[in-house]
Design a protein around this motif. Sequence first.
Motif, short mmCIF file in Angstrom:
data_model
loop_
_atom_site.label_atom_id
_atom_site.label_comp_id
_atom_site.label_asym_id
_atom_site.label_seq_id
_atom_site.Cartn_x
_atom_site.Cartn_y
_atom_site.Cartn_z
N GLN A 1 73.81 132.62 -14.56
CA GLN A 1 72.91 131.25 -14.45
C GLN A 1 71.76 131.84 -13.57
O GLN A 1 70.69 131.07 -13.30
CB GLN A 1 73.80 130.29 -13.66
CG GLN A 1 73.96 130.28 -12.21
CD GLN A 1 74.92 129.19 -11.72
OE1 GLN A 1 74.21 128.06 -11.90
NE2 GLN A 1 75.92 129.22 -11.32
N LYS B 1 65.00 130.54 -13.90
CA LYS B 1 65.83 129.53 -13.50
C LYS B 1 65.39 129.02 -12.20
O LYS B 1 65.11 129.73 -11.03
CB LYS B 1 67.25 130.05 -13.47
CG LYS B 1 68.18 129.20 -12.97
CD LYS B 1 68.49 127.84 -13.92
CE LYS B 1 69.58 126.85 -13.11
NZ LYS B 1 70.85 126.97 -13.16
N THR C 1 72.68 123.58 -7.20
CA THR C 1 72.12 123.15 -8.49
C THR C 1 72.97 121.82 -8.86
O THR C 1 73.81 121.27 -8.04
CB THR C 1 72.44 124.17 -9.53
OG1 THR C 1 72.02 123.74 -11.17
CG2 THR C 1 74.03 124.48 -9.88
N GLU D 1 75.60 118.55 -13.62
CA GLU D 1 75.33 118.54 -14.84
C GLU D 1 74.71 119.87 -15.55
O GLU D 1 75.02 120.32 -16.42
CB GLU D 1 74.35 117.35 -15.21
CG GLU D 1 74.69 116.16 -14.95
CD GLU D 1 74.71 115.77 -13.50
OE1 GLU D 1 74.09 116.18 -12.41
OE2 GLU D 1 75.49 114.70 -12.99
N ASN D 2 73.98 120.55 -14.68
CA ASN D 2 73.44 121.85 -15.06
C ASN D 2 74.53 122.86 -15.13
O ASN D 2 74.55 123.68 -16.20
CB ASN D 2 72.19 122.38 -13.85
CG ASN D 2 70.94 121.73 -14.12
OD1 ASN D 2 70.66 121.10 -15.08
ND2 ASN D 2 69.97 121.77 -13.17
N GLN E 1 76.26 122.17 -18.33
CA GLN E 1 75.55 122.64 -19.48
C GLN E 1 75.46 124.20 -19.75
O GLN E 1 75.60 124.56 -20.78
CB GLN E 1 74.20 121.85 -19.10
CG GLN E 1 73.56 122.03 -20.68
CD GLN E 1 72.01 121.14 -20.17
OE1 GLN E 1 71.81 120.81 -19.21
NE2 GLN E 1 71.39 120.90 -21.62
N GLU E 2 75.09 124.85 -18.51
CA GLU E 2 74.63 126.16 -18.38
C GLU E 2 76.01 127.16 -18.60
O GLU E 2 75.60 128.30 -18.76
CB GLU E 2 73.77 126.47 -17.66
CG GLU E 2 72.49 125.77 -17.60
CD GLU E 2 71.36 125.90 -16.61
OE1 GLU E 2 71.65 126.73 -15.70
OE2 GLU E 2 70.52 125.28 -16.66
#
Length: 179
Positions: free
Chosen positions: A34, A39, A82, A85-86, A89-90
């Motif tokens: 990530q 980012k 972070t 949710e991120n 998702q990632e």
Amino acid sequence: MNNQSSLIEVAQVGRLVGLKGELKLHLQCDFPEQFKKGKKFKTQKGEILEVFSFNQPRGLISFVGYQTREDAAKLVNTFLLTTVENSVQECALKEGEFFWFDLIDANVVDEDRTLLGVVDEIERIATTDYLVIKTNDALVKKGFAKTFYLPYIERYIIMFDKAKKEVLSKDGLGILENS
């Protein structure tokens, strides 16, 4: 990244390395992928940092606008955050894997179904993750420690049921008794 309550810590920026603003990155997650160029992460001060470069083998990171040694020095000891949710998702999970935040507030029971307590937090010490357990009040009243560490290794953890939010432990009571 505007929901403050769903922010999780994924890394801490460490010491300066070299002359081009590179900093040692101390991961507090299992997903180094990530930390890619572009980012963005929030800091504990509410600032937004954008990754300029990340050298995973060396554990070095630099940020847009902080490519000099002097500028990068301002980021030492910064925490990168972070959203849940991120992360979901990632970060690709494999079969049977889950996030640390899935374990928080999970009940910890021993093989005989004794409720030992609840996972309060997780600490990584060297290469081992430890569940920091807030001991069940009934056990505290019997004289046991208010908190204890349970290594998240096969020897002590039988399974984690994400749907039930329950960790099944082997010999967890023994660790608590010796805490």
